[in-house]
Write a protein that holds these residues in place. Structure first.
Motif, PDB file in Angstrom:
ATOM      1  N   ASN A   9       2.098   3.021  13.565  1.00 46.19           N
ATOM      2  CA  ASN A   9       1.902   2.257  14.788  1.00 46.19           C
ATOM      3  C   ASN A   9       3.277   1.917  15.338  1.00 46.19           C
ATOM      4  O   ASN A   9       4.277   2.522  14.925  1.00 46.19           O
ATOM      5  CB  ASN A   9       1.017   1.018  14.548  1.00 46.19           C
ATOM      6  N   ASP A  10       3.360   0.982  16.246  1.00 43.58           N
ATOM      7  CA  ASP A  10       4.651   0.704  16.884  1.00 43.58           C
ATOM      8  C   ASP A  10       5.625  -0.055  15.996  1.00 43.58           C
ATOM      9  O   ASP A  10       6.715  -0.399  16.438  1.00 43.58           O
ATOM     10  CB  ASP A  10       4.423  -0.046  18.198  1.00 43.58           C
ATOM     11  N   THR A  11       5.240  -0.363  14.767  1.00 45.51           N
ATOM     12  CA  THR A  11       6.197  -0.943  13.815  1.00 45.51           C
ATOM     13  C   THR A  11       6.718   0.103  12.836  1.00 45.51           C
ATOM     14  O   THR A  11       7.536  -0.220  11.980  1.00 45.51           O
ATOM     15  CB  THR A  11       5.547  -2.076  13.004  1.00 45.51           C
ATOM     16  N   THR A  12       6.253   1.339  12.934  1.00 42.65           N
ATOM     17  CA  THR A  12       6.607   2.371  11.960  1.00 42.65           C
ATOM     18  C   THR A  12       8.076   2.762  12.072  1.00 42.65           C
ATOM     19  O   THR A  12       8.606   2.947  13.165  1.00 42.65           O
ATOM     20  CB  THR A  12       5.728   3.618  12.156  1.00 42.65           C
ATOM     21  N   ALA A  13       8.734   2.865  10.920  1.00 42.01           N
ATOM     22  CA  ALA A  13      10.127   3.315  10.856  1.00 42.01           C
ATOM     23  C   ALA A  13      10.293   4.165   9.609  1.00 42.01           C
ATOM     24  O   ALA A  13       9.553   4.009   8.630  1.00 42.01           O
ATOM     25  CB  ALA A  13      11.086   2.126  10.824  1.00 42.01           C
ATOM     26  N   SER A  14      11.268   5.067   9.620  1.00 39.95           N
ATOM     27  CA  SER A  14      11.480   5.950   8.473  1.00 39.95           C
ATOM     28  C   SER A  14      12.956   6.122   8.195  1.00 39.95           C
ATOM     29  O   SER A  14      13.811   5.857   9.049  1.00 39.95           O
ATOM     30  CB  SER A  14      10.818   7.312   8.707  1.00 39.95           C
ATOM     31  N   CYS A  15      13.234   6.583   6.972  1.00 38.49           N
ATOM     32  CA  CYS A  15      14.616   6.760   6.533  1.00 38.49           C
ATOM     33  C   CYS A  15      14.624   7.707   5.337  1.00 38.49           C
ATOM     34  O   CYS A  15      13.645   7.781   4.579  1.00 38.49           O
ATOM     35  CB  CYS A  15      15.218   5.401   6.145  1.00 38.49           C
TER      36      CYS A  15
ATOM     37  N   LEU B 129       3.918  -1.882   9.257  1.00 36.79           N
ATOM     38  CA  LEU B 129       3.258  -3.174   9.106  1.00 36.79           C
ATOM     39  C   LEU B 129       1.889  -3.107   9.769  1.00 36.79           C
ATOM     40  O   LEU B 129       1.782  -2.741  10.946  1.00 36.79           O
ATOM     41  CB  LEU B 129       4.083  -4.282   9.754  1.00 36.79           C
ATOM     42  N   PHE B 130       0.859  -3.465   9.023  1.00 32.56           N
ATOM     43  CA  PHE B 130      -0.478  -3.630   9.579  1.00 32.56           C
ATOM     44  C   PHE B 130      -0.765  -5.132   9.564  1.00 32.56           C
ATOM     45  O   PHE B 130      -0.979  -5.720   8.498  1.00 32.56           O
ATOM     46  CB  PHE B 130      -1.508  -2.842   8.775  1.00 32.56           C
ATOM     47  N   ALA B 131      -0.722  -5.728  10.745  1.00 32.53           N
ATOM     48  CA  ALA B 131      -0.721  -7.186  10.862  1.00 32.53           C
ATOM     49  C   ALA B 131      -2.125  -7.734  11.083  1.00 32.53           C
ATOM     50  O   ALA B 131      -2.977  -7.100  11.717  1.00 32.53           O
ATOM     51  CB  ALA B 131       0.192  -7.615  12.008  1.00 32.53           C
ATOM     52  N   ALA B 132      -2.344  -8.933  10.579  1.00 31.87           N
ATOM     53  CA  ALA B 132      -3.599  -9.660  10.781  1.00 31.87           C
ATOM     54  C   ALA B 132      -3.267 -11.133  10.944  1.00 31.87           C
ATOM     55  O   ALA B 132      -2.373 -11.656  10.267  1.00 31.87           O
ATOM     56  CB  ALA B 132      -4.535  -9.461   9.586  1.00 31.87           C
ATOM     57  N   ASN B 133      -3.970 -11.789  11.823  1.00 34.34           N
ATOM     58  CA  ASN B 133      -3.755 -13.220  11.987  1.00 34.34           C
ATOM     59  C   ASN B 133      -4.261 -13.979  10.769  1.00 34.34           C
ATOM     60  O   ASN B 133      -5.343 -13.659  10.243  1.00 34.34           O
ATOM     61  CB  ASN B 133      -4.470 -13.732  13.233  1.00 34.34           C
TER      62      ASN B 133
ATOM     63  N   PRO C 198      -6.255 -16.620   8.618  1.00 32.47           N
ATOM     64  CA  PRO C 198      -6.090 -16.405   7.182  1.00 32.47           C
ATOM     65  C   PRO C 198      -6.225 -14.953   6.720  1.00 32.47           C
ATOM     66  O   PRO C 198      -6.251 -14.704   5.519  1.00 32.47           O
ATOM     67  CB  PRO C 198      -7.206 -17.270   6.581  1.00 32.47           C
ATOM     68  N   GLY C 199      -6.354 -14.016   7.647  1.00 31.48           N
ATOM     69  CA  GLY C 199      -6.262 -12.625   7.254  1.00 31.48           C
ATOM     70  C   GLY C 199      -4.887 -12.335   6.676  1.00 31.48           C
ATOM     71  O   GLY C 199      -3.898 -12.965   7.056  1.00 31.48           O
ATOM     72  N   VAL C 200      -4.815 -11.398   5.746  1.00 28.97           N
ATOM     73  CA  VAL C 200      -3.562 -11.088   5.070  1.00 28.97           C
ATOM     74  C   VAL C 200      -3.021  -9.760   5.588  1.00 28.97           C
ATOM     75  O   VAL C 200      -3.719  -8.738   5.557  1.00 28.97           O
ATOM     76  CB  VAL C 200      -3.754 -11.025   3.540  1.00 28.97           C
ATOM     77  N   SER C 201      -1.791  -9.778   6.099  1.00 28.29           N
ATOM     78  CA  SER C 201      -1.135  -8.567   6.588  1.00 28.29           C
ATOM     79  C   SER C 201      -0.626  -7.742   5.407  1.00 28.29           C
ATOM     80  O   SER C 201      -0.466  -8.254   4.302  1.00 28.29           O
ATOM     81  CB  SER C 201       0.027  -8.944   7.502  1.00 28.29           C
ATOM     82  N   ARG C 202      -0.349  -6.463   5.685  1.00 29.53           N
ATOM     83  CA  ARG C 202       0.105  -5.597   4.597  1.00 29.53           C
ATOM     84  C   ARG C 202       1.125  -4.591   5.093  1.00 29.53           C
ATOM     85  O   ARG C 202       1.157  -4.242   6.283  1.00 29.53           O
ATOM     86  CB  ARG C 202      -1.083  -4.855   3.983  1.00 29.53           C
TER      87      ARG C 202
ATOM     88  N   ASP D  68       0.848  -1.193   0.000  1.00 25.31           N
ATOM     89  CA  ASP D  68       0.000   0.000   0.000  1.00 25.31           C
ATOM     90  C   ASP D  68       0.883   1.242   0.000  1.00 25.31           C
ATOM     91  O   ASP D  68       1.924   1.280   0.657  1.00 25.31           O
ATOM     92  CB  ASP D  68      -0.882   0.036   1.247  1.00 25.31           C
ATOM     93  N   THR D  69       0.455   2.272  -0.719  1.00 27.06           N
ATOM     94  CA  THR D  69       1.212   3.518  -0.755  1.00 27.06           C
ATOM     95  C   THR D  69       0.312   4.678  -0.357  1.00 27.06           C
ATOM     96  O   THR D  69      -0.910   4.631  -0.540  1.00 27.06           O
ATOM     97  CB  THR D  69       1.790   3.791  -2.156  1.00 27.06           C
TER      98      THR D  69
END
Length: 404
Positions: A37-43, A56-60, A62-66, A29-30
């Motif tokens: 969230n707490d996985t966000t990082a930048s450079c 990262l937007f995580a899902a258990n 059979p949900g698909v993370s993105r 996704d763009t």
């Protein structure tokens, strides 16, 4: 003060803990702006003029993370090169003008972490990438070490049985190249075409480049003079099948708990229905084989763990009252032509459409041992041309240690 909205990634909406492995959407996704969230990082990008932010937007399953990439430049979409352990290698267009070719991309290593002492990070790989190297998941893998990592790519040369092994070492920040050769006593009766890379690990840093139609090339990449060992995959479920095209929809391979697991999906064609490349499905069979991740490897080292026909699948107890999903999905699953992903030693994930008039699909968890449809989740396939292979197994969530 950081005013970004926080969405803890280590739990689901119903409070369930995050599974240690995920299905990760290969379509990134763009956005020009977005919450983190707490996985966000930048450079900073290589030009130094723009920031790239990854979340990262995580899902258990059979949900698909993105993954979401926020950046201010680039006409083409970022893409996931490969993932291993807590690392994701990403290609991001360096600018709108240079995004037409892969040479116009910056490459970043996104390291997952959570909590005060384990924040996620984003690191720009210093250029240039070797000119003969195409950074994609069919050639490139990651070897994770205790406090560093190697990005490793196996590339063809003009000499039969000879390959270039390109290595990027995070400690030195540079690329080196070794020559890797196939043992002269081995012979392949086909042209090996890399389709997927798996990391086996071990003291020698064993990695494997997989031709999903034919076989595997194992390589101890830490050796000064690495040698390649070839083993064939199990014979196809349909011995008369002509092996050609892209196998990623119907075959997958992964290292899980010290074993190498390989899965194949074989769709049956209704007699007389084939015409100009199209056909009507008459059901399918799926099977899982495994072998030790420590070898020795040889032609008969594979063990068939499970084999399942679509007609044998029943709806699990948790889905009996899942109105409007379970029964239509089961019918579509049994008679359609789903795509395939291996997630653990006994569960496969299949993507199937219930209604071909829209762009919605279902991701289905099928327990091979109990022959049950275990779970289902909706998936939007609006950016997937031809509804093809679009997500992959990853263990990045295993490294998210944030307390909830």
């Amino acid at each position: 003060m950081d005013r970004r909205q926080r969405h803890p990634p280590t739990s689901t909406s119903d409070g369930a803990p995050l599974h240690p492995s995920l299905l990760l959407n290969l379509q990134v996704d763009t956005a020009s702006d977005g919450d983190g969230n707490d996985t966000t990082a930048s450079c900073r990008t290589s030009g130094g003029a723009h920031d790239v932010q990854v979340t990262l937007f995580a899902a258990n399953p059979p949900g698909v993370s993105r993954l979401q990439v926020v950046r201010s430049a680039g006409a083409s979409a970022p893409y996931i090169v490969t993932t291993e352990a807590d690392l994701v290698l990403l290609g991001v267009p360096a600018s709108a003008d240079s995004a037409r070719t892969r040479s116009g991309y910056d490459y970043f290593v996104y390291k997952l972490g959570a909590g005060e002492k384990g924040a996620s990070s984003l690191e720009l790989l210093p250029g240039p990438v070797p000119s003969s190297l195409s950074l994609d998941d069919s050639h490139v893998g990651i070897l994770r070490r205790r406090d560093s990592y190697l990005i490793v790519a196996l590339c063809y040369t003009s000499s039969p049985g000879k390959y270039d092994l390109h290595l990027y070492d995070s400690k030195s920040g540079g690329w080196t190249t070794k020559q890797a050769s196939l043992d002269q006593q081995q012979h392949m009766d086909h042209c090996h075409v890399n389709r997927k890379v798996i990391t086996v690990e071990g003291d020698a840093g064993t990695m494997a480049w997989v031709d999903l139609w034919h076989g595997i090339l194992f390589c101890d990449v830490l050796h000064e003079e690495p040698r390649l060992q070839h083993i064939p995959l199990p014979p196809p479920l349909l011995p008369t099948r002509e092996l050609g095209g892209c196998p990623r929809n119907a075959r997958d391979i992964a290292v899980i708990n010290g074993r190498i697991y390989y899965v194949e999906l074989q769709i049956r064609t209704m007699p007389g229905s084939s015409s100009r490349g199209s056909y009507i499905s008459d059901g399918w069979t799926v099977a899982i084989w495994s072998t030790s991740a420590t070898g020795p490897w040889h032609g008969d080292c594979w063990h068939q763990d499970y084999k399942l026909d679509a007609s044998e699948i029943t709806v699990g107890e948790k889905l009996v009252h899942f109105e409007g999903v379970a029964e239509p999905t089961l019918v579509r699953l049994q008679t359609g032509h789903p795509t395939l992903c291996l997630h653990d030693s006994r569960v496969v994930y299949l993507m199937a459409k219930v209604d071909y008039q829209d762009e919605k699909a279902w991701v289905l968890a099928v327990d091979m041992r109990n022959k049950t449809l275990q779970a289902v989740a909706k998936f939007t396939a609006d950016r997937v041309p031809g509804f093809c292979f679009t997500y992959t197994h990853t263990r990045v969530s295993e490294y998210l240690k944030m307390q909830i």
